[in-house]
Design a protein around this motif. Structure first.
Motif, PDB file in Angstrom:
ATOM      1  N   LEU A 407       4.698  -1.790   2.270  1.00 35.86           N
ATOM      2  CA  LEU A 407       4.154  -1.022   3.388  1.00 35.86           C
ATOM      3  C   LEU A 407       4.848   0.336   3.475  1.00 35.86           C
ATOM      4  O   LEU A 407       6.060   0.438   3.261  1.00 35.86           O
ATOM      5  CB  LEU A 407       4.364  -1.811   4.683  1.00 35.86           C
ATOM      6  CG  LEU A 407       3.931  -1.122   5.986  1.00 35.86           C
ATOM      7  CD1 LEU A 407       2.420  -0.920   6.008  1.00 35.86           C
ATOM      8  CD2 LEU A 407       4.399  -1.935   7.187  1.00 35.86           C
ATOM      9  N   ARG A 408       4.074   1.381   3.809  1.00 37.75           N
ATOM     10  CA  ARG A 408       4.636   2.726   3.895  1.00 37.75           C
ATOM     11  C   ARG A 408       4.498   3.302   5.303  1.00 37.75           C
ATOM     12  O   ARG A 408       3.634   2.901   6.069  1.00 37.75           O
ATOM     13  CB  ARG A 408       3.949   3.654   2.890  1.00 37.75           C
ATOM     14  CG  ARG A 408       4.232   3.264   1.447  1.00 37.75           C
ATOM     15  CD  ARG A 408       3.759   4.306   0.449  1.00 37.75           C
ATOM     16  NE  ARG A 408       4.131   3.903  -0.905  1.00 37.75           N
ATOM     17  CZ  ARG A 408       5.286   4.222  -1.487  1.00 37.75           C
ATOM     18  NH1 ARG A 408       6.181   4.946  -0.831  1.00 37.75           N
ATOM     19  NH2 ARG A 408       5.556   3.817  -2.715  1.00 37.75           N
ATOM     20  N   ASP A 428       2.903  -5.415   1.247  1.00 36.20           N
ATOM     21  CA  ASP A 428       1.610  -4.986   1.791  1.00 36.20           C
ATOM     22  C   ASP A 428       0.515  -5.868   1.202  1.00 36.20           C
ATOM     23  O   ASP A 428      -0.011  -5.604   0.107  1.00 36.20           O
ATOM     24  CB  ASP A 428       1.373  -3.520   1.448  1.00 36.20           C
ATOM     25  CG  ASP A 428       0.101  -2.962   2.079  1.00 36.20           C
ATOM     26  OD1 ASP A 428      -0.727  -3.768   2.547  1.00 36.20           O
ATOM     27  OD2 ASP A 428      -0.052  -1.728   2.085  1.00 36.20           O
ATOM     28  N   THR A 430      -2.454  -6.109   2.067  1.00 35.30           N
ATOM     29  CA  THR A 430      -3.795  -5.519   2.004  1.00 35.30           C
ATOM     30  C   THR A 430      -4.043  -4.890   0.637  1.00 35.30           C
ATOM     31  O   THR A 430      -5.162  -4.453   0.354  1.00 35.30           O
ATOM     32  CB  THR A 430      -4.012  -4.454   3.093  1.00 35.30           C
ATOM     33  OG1 THR A 430      -3.269  -3.261   2.766  1.00 35.30           O
ATOM     34  CG2 THR A 430      -3.579  -4.957   4.471  1.00 35.30           C
ATOM     35  N   ASN A 431      -3.029  -4.852  -0.212  1.00 34.03           N
ATOM     36  CA  ASN A 431      -3.137  -4.327  -1.570  1.00 34.03           C
ATOM     37  C   ASN A 431      -3.364  -5.496  -2.527  1.00 34.03           C
ATOM     38  O   ASN A 431      -2.465  -6.323  -2.721  1.00 34.03           O
ATOM     39  CB  ASN A 431      -1.851  -3.584  -1.941  1.00 34.03           C
ATOM     40  CG  ASN A 431      -1.907  -2.940  -3.316  1.00 34.03           C
ATOM     41  OD1 ASN A 431      -2.795  -3.235  -4.121  1.00 34.03           O
ATOM     42  ND2 ASN A 431      -0.957  -2.073  -3.598  1.00 34.03           N
ATOM     43  N   TRP A 468      -1.166   1.190   6.003  1.00 33.33           N
ATOM     44  CA  TRP A 468      -1.417   0.112   5.056  1.00 33.33           C
ATOM     45  C   TRP A 468      -2.215   0.632   3.865  1.00 33.33           C
ATOM     46  O   TRP A 468      -2.908   1.653   3.949  1.00 33.33           O
ATOM     47  CB  TRP A 468      -2.166  -1.031   5.756  1.00 33.33           C
ATOM     48  CG  TRP A 468      -1.326  -1.691   6.806  1.00 33.33           C
ATOM     49  CD1 TRP A 468      -1.235  -1.333   8.120  1.00 33.33           C
ATOM     50  CD2 TRP A 468      -0.425  -2.775   6.620  1.00 33.33           C
ATOM     51  NE1 TRP A 468      -0.339  -2.140   8.773  1.00 33.33           N
ATOM     52  CE2 TRP A 468       0.178  -3.044   7.885  1.00 33.33           C
ATOM     53  CE3 TRP A 468      -0.064  -3.563   5.537  1.00 33.33           C
ATOM     54  CZ2 TRP A 468       1.111  -4.057   8.068  1.00 33.33           C
ATOM     55  CZ3 TRP A 468       0.867  -4.584   5.720  1.00 33.33           C
ATOM     56  CH2 TRP A 468       1.449  -4.822   6.961  1.00 33.33           C
ATOM     57  N   HIS A 469      -2.140  -0.099   2.764  1.00 37.56           N
ATOM     58  CA  HIS A 469      -2.878   0.270   1.556  1.00 37.56           C
ATOM     59  C   HIS A 469      -4.376   0.359   1.841  1.00 37.56           C
ATOM     60  O   HIS A 469      -5.061   1.274   1.361  1.00 37.56           O
ATOM     61  CB  HIS A 469      -2.607  -0.755   0.459  1.00 37.56           C
ATOM     62  CG  HIS A 469      -3.426  -0.537  -0.785  1.00 37.56           C
ATOM     63  ND1 HIS A 469      -3.071   0.381  -1.741  1.00 37.56           N
ATOM     64  CD2 HIS A 469      -4.592  -1.113  -1.209  1.00 37.56           C
ATOM     65  CE1 HIS A 469      -3.967   0.356  -2.711  1.00 37.56           C
ATOM     66  NE2 HIS A 469      -4.895  -0.528  -2.412  1.00 37.56           N
ATOM     67  N   TYR A 482      -1.218 -10.352   9.988  1.00 37.17           N
ATOM     68  CA  TYR A 482      -0.391 -10.405   8.782  1.00 37.17           C
ATOM     69  C   TYR A 482      -0.028 -11.844   8.430  1.00 37.17           C
ATOM     70  O   TYR A 482       0.024 -12.212   7.255  1.00 37.17           O
ATOM     71  CB  TYR A 482       0.879  -9.587   8.985  1.00 37.17           C
ATOM     72  CG  TYR A 482       1.712  -9.431   7.733  1.00 37.17           C
ATOM     73  CD1 TYR A 482       1.470  -8.392   6.844  1.00 37.17           C
ATOM     74  CD2 TYR A 482       2.738 -10.312   7.433  1.00 37.17           C
ATOM     75  CE1 TYR A 482       2.225  -8.233   5.691  1.00 37.17           C
ATOM     76  CE2 TYR A 482       3.498 -10.173   6.286  1.00 37.17           C
ATOM     77  CZ  TYR A 482       3.240  -9.140   5.412  1.00 37.17           C
ATOM     78  OH  TYR A 482       3.986  -9.000   4.263  1.00 37.17           O
TER      79      TYR A 482
END
Length: 804
Positions: A407-408, A428, A430-431, A468-469, A482
């Motif tokens: 996550l960024r 993450d 979602t990637n 999120w990605h 999550y």
């Protein structure tokens, strides 16, 4: 979110708009769309400068209606969203009728009627009346005919005056200020009516009062232990004693005032411009939970070995290969079978979690050690602890950061903090590439001989200053959701490796739908009787939220349990669906609790007795678990109100539970061994003494550590493993090594016989002449008995004293 300051005033700093009337009703494909202005429209001028709320009511499946409320339609509908109907969506034919009372949309057995009275806002959710229709008609035709005549069945709940609307905080002084919403919070809310005496249950694993009426509840996953208003598993579903349920279809933060602002209403509020929720008809809790399971998913099947005894290293204790070998060898020497051994966090090096690498200094040959443990018969399976956080000093961090798996922050930095682990980052999920990488890391553990995983944490998910990605994801909605993504990735990796029905998690965080990835446990409880009761309430609430299996840290996680608490917790924990000995900074092997390896009332003998009893119950437990996968009912802990919904007392019982359909359990919380419990209507037989009690009524008993109130329901065929040496594991040939115990059976009484895979091997049934049929399913030495007393124990040894 409290909207009012008492009955008459708006809460300070808040501007509230209410839907004041249903101005227009439009028939749409699956139901109705209502245009609801926030003022009564008496003249054309009243339509100017007037907000509206659009309400869509649609047929979803038999007995289920969805309600979506929208203020501004142009707001983006960001994800993630709960996965609905994972097993397929049932067909339903919506029926819309207009009559003198208003307009009704029916979805099978459930309908909503919008009042036709001018300048009013009133929507009733009610059962569809069929009794007044021609009995020769089909059920669906009867319901349709009833609707066409405006016949309303029993009202479940209603939306009355000023029950739907939106609110701004702080209160704008002019509508022009809403040009820029960055300084304003916008919430939608709905208030459903509570009837006199109605109680509300569920909302996930909640450790406070069982009946939620009078409580303010926030659905926001948090790592708060078991002794606060916070919860690891927030589930946006609640069940009413009136015979219906409500599912709030959003993973974002949900605030509920359950009879805690308007005493006669349940208020639900969310930030944003949309709110969708579902009403699920019963009329029994079984039917509500079944419909909820169709909507969000059924609990998956679990292998038989998972129901046996789990032993862990505990958390911060000092252990290595020799320690593990000593504990497992000590358990076998004392006649206690361990099916699963679990390595908690420090199987990895400090500061390097989660890099999926065994600490070589303490475990130089993990694959060899696991092979030796299994070959020696010291345990059947091995579990290890994981979480979704990656510490920067582990080997996994640099690779995951470089590949974009973490996550960024919004500025592009990897999100990190120093809580829990130094420089910790978050996978993450979602990637898709991150999911594949994480599953590959797990496969390396499986290659070493690891069979199952404790998916810890997943609650502290950042939602501010993160990206999120998947760009469609709203960080606030990801906070709770999550847990679903994390557990799904791990569960699917397990099933891909070991096959369908062989995946086993031991998960702490959850949201709606996570019941599909079993199992869950109750988190960090203290070593006190109050914490044991808190945990029981949490398990009951989770069971009323669609979760089929549940476990607890036997003895309590925090602190060192006194021997009496440990022994009482052993009895409670071995009658949960899954049973694990686990602690924080102290071990949970019994001989280290009291140093007593000889006394029949010592910790060792107590654990041996109760683990043997659970293994003896395995034929019954596995047969009941089969039903969990098709009904959505909890195996254990199952609230009494599921089995006896017409008994008003059952909706307040939070110190006892059912195991499956037929066994009622009341744990002991007092050092004296005294316990008070309630038996609903019927004849109940003590499993240990064969004493028969007749309910309904309250009873008091005093129990030694060898027993607790364990009563068998009348009209039960109980299939047990025969009494054998205590060191037997959870898996054996259930059809060849069985006792059939009959309790006040009547013709038509049935019980499944299962094999060790949990598959049905046959059905036992009492014929019209009172004889037992179907015994050809029993392939070995078996016997039929009409009492359950252990062959090697006397009543005196159980030490049960009636105090009535």
């Amino acid at each position: 979110m409290k909207l009012r300051d008492g009955m008459w005033n708006t809460a300070p700093g808040l501007h509230v708009e209410y839907a004041e009337e249903v101005y227009n009703i439009e028939v749409i494909e699956r139901g109705l769309r209502l245009l609801c202005p926030t003022r009564k429209i008496l003249t054309r001028g009243d339509t100017l400068n007037r907000p509206t709320i659009t309400i869509s009511i649609e047929a979803v499946m038999d007995g289920v209606l969805s309600v979506e409320m929208v203020h501004w339609e142009g707001a983006r509908a960001k994800g993630p969203n709960f996965e609905l109907f994972p097993g397929g969506r049932p067909e339903v034919q919506p029926v819309v009728t207009r009559h003198e009372r208003g307009t009704t949309i029916a979805s099978g057995s459930l309908a909503a009627t919008v009042s036709s009275e001018p300048h009013t806002f009133n929507i009733q959710f009610h059962e569809v009346a069929i009794s007044s229709c021609n009995s020769s008609s089909s059920s669906s035709n009867s319901r349709n005919a009833a609707n066409s005549r405006g016949i309303v069945g029993r009202t479940l709940t209603s939306l009355g005056t000023r029950s739907v609307g939106f609110a701004y905080r702080p209160a704008p002084t002019s509508p022009l200020e809403t040009e820029d919403l960055r300084g304003l919070d916008h919430h939608l809310f709905v208030q459903t009516d509570l009837s006199v005496g109605e109680s509300v249950h569920g909302l996930g694993e909640r450790f406070g009062a069982f009946n939620k009426v009078g409580q303010t509840v926030q659905l926001w996953n948090a790592d708060g232990g078991t002794s606060s208003e916070q919860a690891y598993k927030n589930v946006s579903f609640w069940l009413s004693s009136r015979g219906y349920g409500v599912f709030i279809d959003t993973p974002e933060r949900v605030e509920l005032e359950v009879g805690s602002e308007r005493c006669s209403r349940v208020e639900t509020s969310v930030a944003g411009q949309r709110l969708r929720w579902f009403v699920l008809n019963g009329p029994t809790p079984r039917q509500v939970l079944r419909r909820y399971a169709v909507l969000t998913g059924l609990p998956s099947a679990l292998p038989a070995w998972s129901f046996g005894l789990w032993l862990t290293t505990s958390f911060t204790t000092d252990y290595d290969e020799a320690t593990v070998q000593g504990f497992l060898g000590g358990m076998r020497e004392r006649g206690i079978a361990v099916d699963v051994f679990h390595f908690d966090c420090f199987w990895m090096r400090a500061f390097a979690w989660t890099d999926f690498v065994f600490d070589a200094a303490r475990f130089p040959d993990p694959a060899g050690q696991i092979t030796r443990l299994k070959a020696a018969g010291l345990c059947r399976k091995v579990s290890v602890w994981i979480n979704p956080y990656i510490a920067q000093h582990g080997a996994a961090f640099a690779h995951a950061a470089r590949e974009g798996y973490l996550l960024r922050r919004t500025n592009g930095d990897v999100w990190q903090w120093d809580m829990w682990q130094a420089g910790m980052a978050l996978v993450d999920f979602t990637n898709p590439a991150a999911c594949t990488w994480y599953a590959d890391c797990l496969n390396r553990l499986f290659d070493l001989g690891v069979d199952c995983l404790k998916t810890d944490f997943g609650e502290r998910i950042p939602w501010r200053d993160v990206r999120w990605h998947d760009p469609s994801v709203d960080p606030a909605r990801m906070h709770n959701y999550y847990a679903f993504l994390y557990n799904r990735v791990v569960y699917e990796a397990l099933e891909a490796r070991f096959g369908p029905g062989q995946g086993v998690l031991f998960a702490r965080a959850a949201c709606a739908g996570t019941q599909r990835f079993p199992l869950q446990w109750g988190g960090d409880c203290e070593s006190t009787p109050a914490a044991m009761a808190e945990s029981l309430r949490g398990g009951l609430s989770l069971g009323l939220s669609g979760f089929g299996y549940w476990s607890v840290d036997i003895g309590g996680f925090e602190g060192s349990p006194p021997p009496w608490i440990y022994k009482r917790w052993v009895a409670f924990g071995l009658l949960c669906s899954h049973s694990r000995l686990h602690g924080s900074n102290s071990y949970r092997v019994p001989w280290l609790i009291d140093g007593d390896d000889r006394s029949e009332q010592g910790c060792t003998a107590t654990l041996a007795r109760w683990s043997a009893l659970k293994n003896r119950l395995m034929p019954y437990l596995l047969a009941q678990a089969r039903r969990t996968t098709t009904t959505g009912l909890p195996l254990s802990l199952r609230a009494t109100c599921i089995e006896f919904p017409d008994d008003p007392t059952s909706w307040y019982l939070d110190r006892q539970f059912f195991v499956g359909d037929s066994l009622l359990v009341a744990p002991v919380f007092d050092e004296s061994g005294e316990v008070e419990f309630y038996l609903p209507k019927g004849r109940w037989t003590s499993f240990f003494t064969n004493q028969v009690r007749t309910g309904p009524g309250w009873f008091r008993e005093r129990h030694s550590f060898a027993s607790l109130p364990l009563y068998v329901r009348e009209n039960t065929i109980l299939v047990l493993g025969s009494v054998v040496a205590r060191a037997r594991n959870a898996i054996y040939d259930y059809s060849a090594d069985a006792e059939i115990v009959l309790y006040d059976v009547q013709p038509g009484c049935r019980a499944e016989v299962v094999d060790s895979s949990g598959s049905e091997a046959g059905v036992l049934e009492i014929g019209q002449d009172g004889t037992l049929t179907g015994t050809e399913a029993l392939t070995g030495a078996w016997q039929v008995r009409r009492d359950s007393r252990e062959l090697d124990d006397s009543v005196a040894e159980h030490g049960i004293e009636s105090l009535d």
